[in-house]
Structures are given as structure tokens and as C-alpha cells.
Scaffold this active site. Structure first.
Site, PDB file in Angstrom:
ATOM      1  N   GLU A 178      14.449  36.222 -22.383  1.00 19.24           N
ATOM      2  CA  GLU A 178      14.244  36.294 -20.931  1.00 19.24           C
ATOM      3  C   GLU A 178      15.568  36.256 -20.178  1.00 19.24           C
ATOM      4  O   GLU A 178      15.773  37.005 -19.215  1.00 19.24           O
ATOM      5  CB  GLU A 178      13.324  35.149 -20.502  1.00 19.24           C
ATOM      6  CG  GLU A 178      11.883  35.349 -20.977  1.00 19.24           C
ATOM      7  CD  GLU A 178      11.043  34.088 -20.945  1.00 19.24           C
ATOM      8  OE1 GLU A 178       9.823  34.187 -21.194  1.00 19.24           O
ATOM      9  OE2 GLU A 178      11.591  33.003 -20.677  1.00 19.24           O
ATOM     10  N   ASP A 307       7.549  17.089 -26.526  1.00 15.57           N
ATOM     11  CA  ASP A 307       8.645  17.500 -27.408  1.00 15.57           C
ATOM     12  C   ASP A 307       9.246  16.349 -28.191  1.00 15.57           C
ATOM     13  O   ASP A 307      10.001  16.576 -29.139  1.00 15.57           O
ATOM     14  CB  ASP A 307       9.752  18.170 -26.588  1.00 15.57           C
ATOM     15  CG  ASP A 307       9.338  19.520 -26.034  1.00 15.57           C
ATOM     16  OD1 ASP A 307       8.362  20.088 -26.561  1.00 15.57           O
ATOM     17  OD2 ASP A 307       9.975  20.002 -25.081  1.00 15.57           O
ATOM     18  N   ALA A 322       4.788  24.254 -23.708  1.00 17.42           N
ATOM     19  CA  ALA A 322       4.089  23.592 -22.602  1.00 17.42           C
ATOM     20  C   ALA A 322       2.614  23.317 -22.903  1.00 17.42           C
ATOM     21  O   ALA A 322       2.129  22.205 -22.638  1.00 17.42           O
ATOM     22  CB  ALA A 322       4.244  24.418 -21.326  1.00 17.42           C
TER      23      ALA A 322
END
Length: 431
Positions: A178, A307, A322
């Protein structure tokens, strides 16, 4: 029963896991203290958009106190946990000078402080190749990227100018893809005709992945499609090679010294240092090895989610994404509820929602358990999912408006260069 007589649940971390656990306990007869170093919840999947000037900070973040204003059983504390006394069931918070400022007792403790950057033993690289985990990181990267073009414009020496126009992103996962795709769009479209001495389109954007392909968690077909789309955008994709060193002037790859003033890190993550405060087994990334119900071995009153938790399912580790963090947060709340009722908690079961990654304008890849999408349709699906899960109507509306503007104009509205000590407000990033 007075509020102080209710069981006290302390939750450390206001990210996806911590916030989802807090909300899940809204109707329970407990009092909750939510502790975070920052006053906001951050929608991390769109953090790269802030780093690349597509969105401003308030578009993807919301104050924790505002989110939880209607939940009467929760108190928000701004601070950093520096110590955990599991025997006394207390956590210590740091004061402004870094010393322990106060201690908070708990009946149940949930650690959900997330992850940080991992440089595989080369921590000195962090200064020269920043990672992307917080709004501070994003604003720093945005400043670094925009200043690179400014420095190139002002440079008289061709070699120095070329070094400022050489960008490298290390790590070919979703964040790296990205970032690289968006940097190429900025150079070739957003900055067109804005400089007099340089052509931003001549900037080199290189994506470096040590493994054999980018987006390794996706099926090979989608991984190959992502590589083709990146190359079409002008990104040079290098696979099968790891960077050997990084410093302020560039990096070494496959024995070759590359002068590059902007190197961004998206190659690895490590668990928050908070896990080290517990005397319990951890994996190589520092994540706490938890029981099937997310409890800490030997400490059923302590749970870990997100995490920071290391747990396997069907022989594979639960990914640090997420959706997994949200599901862990909600399950941790169920586990606390079960403990309060004196019954065992059910084991955590992760429901894989699939993988999504955007590559650039109207280009994305989606893998929904074998159902694959790519191109424009995948991009629309990616956009819909990310807008849907943003917190707050205002955030969703702003993101839609900003993306619509960027789609038609190729412009990125948040191209404001801030000093390191400046904060960003919504007004500061007006078009």
C-alpha cells in the site's frame, strides 16, 4: 453495591482488542479502567493514508473518552504502564518524569498493548527507516516523503537530487504494498506540474521483499496480480533479497550500495514490551503464550489479547490483524464474565474473514476463503469494508469525501508539512 465494591477490570491498550473488550463489558456489573499512552483509538488499517497525505489524523482516529462517553462503568486513564505486580494484582503508571506515579489494583487484568516495529536485531536502522504503527509515525513519514521532493527541488548536485528522489519500502506485506503503490501515485500524478527544477515522475519507488513474492499470505494468483499492478504504477518490485544495511545515506541490497534518502520499514513487527513485565513464556517476537481461553498460564486473572497474544489454531498462529484483535477482545470479555460466574471460559476460536490489500487507485486484491477478487471490483469492496468499520459517522463521511476528491482530482488533501513537534488538527489539513 457501591461502585468501588464491584470487581475491577483493568484493560491496558485502547486499540481494537482493548476497546472491543471494554465495550463488550458495558452491561456487566464491573468497573473498568482503560489505560492507554495515547488519548485516542486508531484505525490502523488506514494509517498509511495519513502517512501518504490522503487523509488527516482525525479522519482515522477518535478520542477514547468520546467513544466511551455513554458507558458509565468505564474510566479512561492516560498513562503508560511500567510495572505489573501479579502477586499484589497491581499495575504501576509512569509520571511525566518517567518514575512510577501511581499504582492501580485489579481483580482482572487484560493486556492488549499491541505491537511495535522489529528490525531483526538491527535496531540502529530504526532512525533511518521508520515504521508505521502510530499517528506520530505516520506524520513523521509524511513529512519525510514530502520533504524529499522539496530537498530534491533545491539540490544543485545531480547525484544528491537523485538520492532524494529514490524511495525504498522494505517489506512486501499489505502495508508495504500500500505504501509503495501510493508513493508511486504521488510522484506520477499528485505532484505533476508543481515543481520547476525536478520532474517528480522520475522518482524511483522500490519495494523490497526478502521472500519470493509480495503479499505472501495471499494466493499466488493474487500475489502475481499485485506485482503486475505495482509495476504498472511504476514501482520496481525486488523479491528474494533482504536489505543488508541501512543508514542515513541509503542501503545495501545484494551487495550493491543504493543512495536513497527515504527508506520506509514495513518488514516486521514485535510485541509490545509490556509482555516482558510478566514472568511467563513468550515466543520469539515477544508475544505472550496464552492458554486456549487467552488466559496467562498460572494467572487466570490475567488475560492477553491482540498482537501481544501468541496462540495457535489448527496448527497455525492466529494472525496479527484487526479482525483477530477484535475477536480476541470480545472473547476476553466473555472469559472475564465466565470467571466472575465461577465457570470455565470457552476456548477462543478465530473466524478468518479473509485478506484484503489495496495497491493503488482502483486496484486491490481480495481473498475470501477461495473467493478471489482483483482490480476495480476488489477496490470497491476494500473501500466499503474499511469505511464500514471506521468508528463514528463523521470519520466515515470525511473519508468518503476525501477519497471521492482524490479519485477525481488525483490530489491528496493533507499535504501539509509539519515540524516534528507540531500536532495535526482537522482544520490544518484543508485542501
Amino acid at each position: 453495591m457501591s461502585a468501588n465494591a464491584l470487581p475491577h477490570v483493568v484493560i491496558v491498550g485502547g486499540g481494537f482488542a482493548g476497546l472491543w473488550a471494554t465495550r463488550a463489558l458495558a452491561r456487566d456489573r464491573v468497573r473498568i479502567t482503560l489505560i492507554d499512552r495515547r488519548n485516542h483509538h486508531l484505525f490502523q488499517p488506514l494509517l498509511y493514508q495519513v502517512a501518504t497525505a490522503g487523509l488527516s489524523a482525525p479522519d482515522i482516529a477518535a478520542p477514547l473518552r468520546h467513544i466511551l462517553r455513554g458507558q458509565r462503568n468505564v474510566e479512561v486513564r492516560l498513562g503508560e504502564v511500567t510495572a505489573i505486580d501479579a502477586d499484589a494484582r497491581t499495575v504501576a503508571l509512569a509520571g511525566d518524569d518517567g518514575a512510577d506515579d501511581s499504582r492501580i489494583g485489579y481483580d482482572y487484568l487484560l493486556l492488549a498493548s499491541g505491537a511495535t516495529h522489529a528490525y531483526f536485531g538491527n535496531d540502529a536502522w530504526a532512525e533511518h527507516a521508520p515504521g508505521l504503527k502510530s499517528l506520530d509515525d505516520a506524520l513523521g513519514i509524511r513529512r519525510r516523503v514530502l520533504m524529499a521532493f522539496e530537498r530534491a527541488e533545491a539540490a544543485d548536485d545531480p547525484a544528491e537530487r537523485a538520492a532524494w528522489l529514490d524511495f525504498a519500502v522494505v517489506g512486501g506485506g499489505p502495508t508495504g504494498v500500500e505504501l509503495a503503490g501510493t508513493l508511486a501515485e504521488i510522484a506520477r500524478h499528485t505532484l505533476k506540474d508543481e515543481f520547476r527544477h525536478i520532474d517528480p515522475a522520475r522518482a524511483r519507488v522500490r519495494l523490497i521483499e526478502a521472500g519470493p513474492r509480495v503479499l505472501a499470505s495471499f494466493p499466488p494468483e493474487l500475489s502475481d496480480n499485485a506485482r503486475l499492478k505495482l509495476e504498472k504504477l511504476g514501482v520496481e518490485v525486488v523479491t528474494g533479497h533482504a536489505v543488508e544495511t541501512i543508514d542515513g545515506d541509503g542501503y545495501v541490497l545484494a551487495g550493491e550500495r543504493v543512495p536513497a534518502r527515504t527508506v520506509l520499514w514495513a518488514a516486521g513487527v514485535a510485541a509490545s514490551p509490556l509482555g516482558a513485565l510478566l514472568d511467563v513464556p513468550r515466543d520469539r517476537a515477544g508475544r505472550v503464550r496464552v492458554e486456549a481461553d487467552l488466559g496467562v498460564p498460572g494467572r487466570p486473572e490475567v488475560l492477553v489479547a491482540g498482537d501481544l497474544a501468541s496462540i495457535e489454531q489448527d496448527g497455525r498462529p492466529v494472525p496479527g490483524v484487526a479482525p483477530a484483535a477484535k475477536q480476541m477482545g470480545a472473547h476476553a470479555a466473555r472469559a472475564i464474565r465466565a470467571r466472575l460466574a465461577g465457570r470455565p471460559a470457552p476456548p477462543f476460536r478465530y473466524r478468518d474473514m479473509g485478506n484484503l490489500a489495496t495497491i493503488g487507485r482502483m486496484a486491490a486484491v481480495v481473498d475470501l476463503h477461495g473467493f478471489k477478487l482483483k482490480g476495480l471490483l476488489a477496490w470497491w469492496f476494500w473501500l466499503w469494508v474499511h469505511v464500514l468499520f471506521l468508528i463514528g459517522f463523521r470519520n466515515r463521511l470525511l473519508v468518503l469525501i476525501n477519497w471521492a476528491w482524490a479519485y477525481w482530482s488525483y490530489q491528496r488533501h493533507a499535504r501539509i508539512i509539519l515540524d516534528d513537534h507540531d500536532d495535526e488538527s482537522g482544520d490544518a489539513a484543508a485542501p
